[in-house]
Enzyme design. Structure first.
Site, PDB file in Angstrom:
ATOM      1  CG  HIS A   1      -9.068   2.567   3.551  1.00 17.06           C
ATOM      2  ND1 HIS A   1      -8.212   2.886   4.236  1.00 17.06           N
ATOM      3  CD2 HIS A   1      -8.790   3.082   2.460  1.00 17.06           C
ATOM      4  CE1 HIS A   1      -7.155   3.521   3.877  1.00 17.06           C
ATOM      5  NE2 HIS A   1      -7.399   3.669   2.684  1.00 17.06           N
TER       6      HIS A   1
ATOM      7  CG  ASP B   1      -2.110   0.877   1.013  1.00 16.79           C
ATOM      8  OD1 ASP B   1      -2.239   1.322  -0.130  1.00 16.79           O
ATOM      9  OD2 ASP B   1      -2.807   1.034   1.887  1.00 16.79           O
ATOM     10  N   GLY B   2       0.425   2.291  -0.387  1.00 15.01           N
ATOM     11  CA  GLY B   2       0.892   3.549  -0.502  1.00 15.01           C
ATOM     12  C   GLY B   2       0.037   4.622   0.365  1.00 15.01           C
TER      13      GLY B   2
ATOM     14  CG  ASP C   1      -3.872   2.159   4.995  1.00 13.58           C
ATOM     15  OD1 ASP C   1      -3.685   2.981   4.226  1.00 13.58           O
ATOM     16  OD2 ASP C   1      -4.314   2.636   6.195  1.00 13.58           O
TER      17      ASP C   1
ATOM     18  CG  ASP D   1      -5.253  -0.318  -1.535  1.00 10.54           C
ATOM     19  OD1 ASP D   1      -4.123   0.308  -2.197  1.00 10.54           O
ATOM     20  OD2 ASP D   1      -5.455   0.172  -0.261  1.00 10.54           O
TER      21      ASP D   1
ATOM     22  CD  GLU E   1      -1.480   2.597  -3.312  1.00  7.05           C
ATOM     23  OE1 GLU E   1      -1.039   1.254  -3.361  1.00  7.05           O
ATOM     24  OE2 GLU E   1      -2.187   3.018  -2.632  1.00  7.05           O
TER      25      GLU E   1
END
Length: 156
Positions: A127, A13-14, A137, A73, A51
């Site tokens: 999320h 994740d970024g 995240d 994501d 990302e």
């Protein structure tokens, strides 16, 4: 001698506070019941760059050819690697609108790493209370926090 290809699962994740702004990337790598967390941060960056950086940094951790199931994501990363990349390369890093591809250097780095491994790309909704995506995240946000605390090197 025959070597069995290692199977690794990665969640990436970024994050970015401002776009552009201070950003962070994070990843959770899973192999044979072991877990490794990595993260880092960068100033004056974008969410898409973070990302991409998360996937690059995670794949860079692999020392041998692996079968990788990589979860992101980011539709930008997944679509880019699966749908757009071949045409970008064929068109000398130009989009279908004949404009330069954004984040070209990052895409090139990711492409090189994907040639070293067998990567299956998976999309997971961000999320959405997915434990490993939520950890990635949190690590990305830890990368952003690291910048606020005056650190500039990646953490592990």
């Amino acid at each position: 001698m025959f070597f069995k290809t290692k199977k690794v699962v990665i969640y990436t994740d970024g994050a970015c506070k401002g776009n552009p702004g201070d950003g962070g990337w994070g990843a959770v790598l899973l192999y044979k019941g072991k877990e490794k967390e990595i993260f880092g941060g960068q100033r004056d960056t974008t969410n898409n760059q973070m990302e991409l950086r998360a996937a690059i940094e995670a794949l860079s951790q692999l020392k041998y050819k692996c079968q990788v199931e990589l979860y992101t994501d980011s539709s930008y990363v997944k679509n880019g690697i699966e749908s757009w990349l071949d045409n970008w390369i064929k068109n000398n890093w130009k989009t279908s609108a004949k404009k330069p591809v954004k984040n070209q250097a990052l895409w090139q780095s990711l492409h090189v790493l994907c040639q070293k491994h067998e990567v299956q790309w998976r999309w997971v909704k961000g999320h959405s209370n997915h434990p490993l995506n939520d950890r990635a995240d949190a690590l990305a946000n830890k990368g952003v926090e690291m910048l606020k605390n005056g650190k500039v090197n990646a953490g592990e």
